[in-house]
Design a protein around this motif. Structure first.
Motif, mmCIF file in Angstrom:
data_model
loop_
_atom_site.group_PDB
_atom_site.id
_atom_site.type_symbol
_atom_site.label_atom_id
_atom_site.label_comp_id
_atom_site.label_asym_id
_atom_site.label_seq_id
_atom_site.Cartn_x
_atom_site.Cartn_y
_atom_site.Cartn_z
ATOM 1 N N GLY A 152 0.803 -1.211 0.000
ATOM 2 C CA GLY A 152 0.000 0.000 0.000
ATOM 3 C C GLY A 152 0.837 1.262 0.000
ATOM 4 N N SER A 161 6.007 -2.501 -3.910
ATOM 5 C CA SER A 161 5.984 -1.301 -4.756
ATOM 6 C C SER A 161 7.039 -1.307 -5.852
ATOM 7 N N ASP A 189 -3.402 -5.105 1.841
ATOM 8 C CA ASP A 189 -3.223 -3.653 1.813
ATOM 9 C C ASP A 189 -3.223 -3.139 3.256
ATOM 10 N N ARG A 191 -4.260 -0.542 4.536
ATOM 11 C CA ARG A 191 -5.522 0.065 4.939
ATOM 12 C C ARG A 191 -6.556 -0.991 5.313
ATOM 13 N N ASP A 192 -6.541 -2.110 4.594
ATOM 14 C CA ASP A 192 -7.457 -3.208 4.915
ATOM 15 C C ASP A 192 -7.033 -3.918 6.195
ATOM 16 N N GLU A 283 -10.559 -7.414 1.294
ATOM 17 C CA GLU A 283 -9.404 -6.848 0.599
ATOM 18 C C GLU A 283 -9.854 -6.077 -0.622
ATOM 19 N N THR A 289 -4.887 -1.238 -5.322
ATOM 20 C CA THR A 289 -3.661 -1.084 -4.542
ATOM 21 C C THR A 289 -2.507 -0.638 -5.432
ATOM 22 N N VAL A 293 -0.433 2.765 -5.007
ATOM 23 C CA VAL A 293 1.004 2.644 -4.774
ATOM 24 C C VAL A 293 1.783 3.444 -5.816
#
Length: 328
Positions: A152, A161, A189, A191-192, A283, A289, A293
């Motif tokens: 993420g 990334s 991720d 955030r998830d 997810e 994602t 990213v």
């Protein structure tokens, strides 16, 4: 109002947890040195070095609904438990799927055998000990979250990334990739991960969970990353033997091809996430994602010095060797 204390909340995952709590209007306190960053606006920040006497003096006399521990260093984990566990309703320890002894069983669950901890300087061993001592102190108030690869925006490890940023940097030039047959990528991720950890804490969920996303073929991840980056060049695949002869490393770190694993360890990216999903885990899409990213990577600089991967110069040298050898 739910009162949450995050032990370390200024770096990547910790800050995401704090930001989501602030956004929900929750009472959140962050205890950290502040070296890795600052707490988000709206959170109470307690600057403290957890290795110094009195580290928890400002927070130990509070009745906490939730404590979230991000460290795995034994002295830090033990110190927090001693100071806070008796006045905490629910405790969450963020661990790792690295705690498992083997990476050769696709679909292995949370019941798989753990490494025998003999070296606390080893990340996996230290995580196992952190789980053990927390379980002894907290008992049936404990949630252990074992994420796999975390991805993420804001990731400083440069593992996930690497590929989307490399394709964007290369544009229409060749890109060196490992052989992908029999290899997989499994990520969650950030955030998830944070959203689930917080929701699980609010619900008082306990037990151990592999917080992992879907199992994906490595080749599909590379193709998706290339598409998101608008890449129009050619993948140049090299076999394991040749890459190792060139001192290219697996998984992460300098002079590596990130996410590439030895075939014997392929199941590291094939852990079962069924218990996580059954407990409300979700997810976002791979493409979402990757897009987020890439936006973050462009802001930080596609050609910046990275903690993981090959520099573009190193990669071009290897591609030239392949071309001269006629291997491709």
């Amino acid at each position: 109002m739910t009162r949450t204390l995050i032990l370390g909340g200024t770096a990547w995952l910790g800050r995401e947890l704090a930001e989501q709590l602030v956004a929900k209007g929750k009472d959140v306190t962050v205890l950290a040195r502040g070296v890795s960053g600052t707490a988000p606006q709206g959170a109470t920040f307690v600057a403290s070095d957890r290795r110094l006497p009195g580290a928890y003096d400002q927070v130990k006399n509070v009745d906490w609904d939730e404590v979230i521990e991000l460290s795995y260093a034994r002295d830090l984990v033990e110190g927090a438990l001693e100071a806070l566990s008796n006045r905490t309703k629910h405790w969450t320890l963020v661990s790792s799927v690295s705690v498992y002894e083997g990476n050769d069983e696709p679909g292995a669950s949370e019941d798989a055998k753990l490494v025998a901890p003999t070296d606390l300087d080893d990340y996996a061993h230290a995580k196992v000990v952190a789980e053990q001592i927390t379980q002894l102190a907290v008992g049936d108030r404990l949630l252990i979250a074992r994420p796999g690869l975390i991805a993420g925006p804001g990731d400083t490890s440069d593992r996930f990334s690497y590929w989307v940023s490399r394709f964007a940097l290369a544009a229409n030039g060749n890109v060196l990739v490992p052989q992908t047959e029999g290899r997989y990528v499994q990520f969650i991720d950030v955030r998830d991960l944070a959203a689930w950890v917080l929701d699980a804490g609010f619900r008082g969920l306990t037990g151990t969970y592999n917080v992992v996303g879907s199992e994906r073929n490595f080749s599909d991840v590379l193709l998706s990353a290339a598409k998101v980056a608008g890449y129009t060049g050619e993948f140049i695949a090299a076999d394991d033997v040749w890459l190792k002869e060139q001192d290219v490393n697996y998984w992460a770190g300098p002079h590596s091809l990130p996410l590439w694993l030895p075939l014997d360890d392929a199941a590291f990216a094939q852990r079962s996430g069924e218990r996580f999903k059954a407990a409300g885990g979700s997810e976002r899409s791979l493409e979402q994602t990757l897009e987020d990213v890439l936006t973050d990577e462009r802001a930080r600089g596609l050609d910046r010095v990275r903690r993981s991967g090959l520099s573009r110069t190193e990669e071009l040298v290897l591609l030239q060797k392949i071309s001269e050898s006629g291997k491709n």
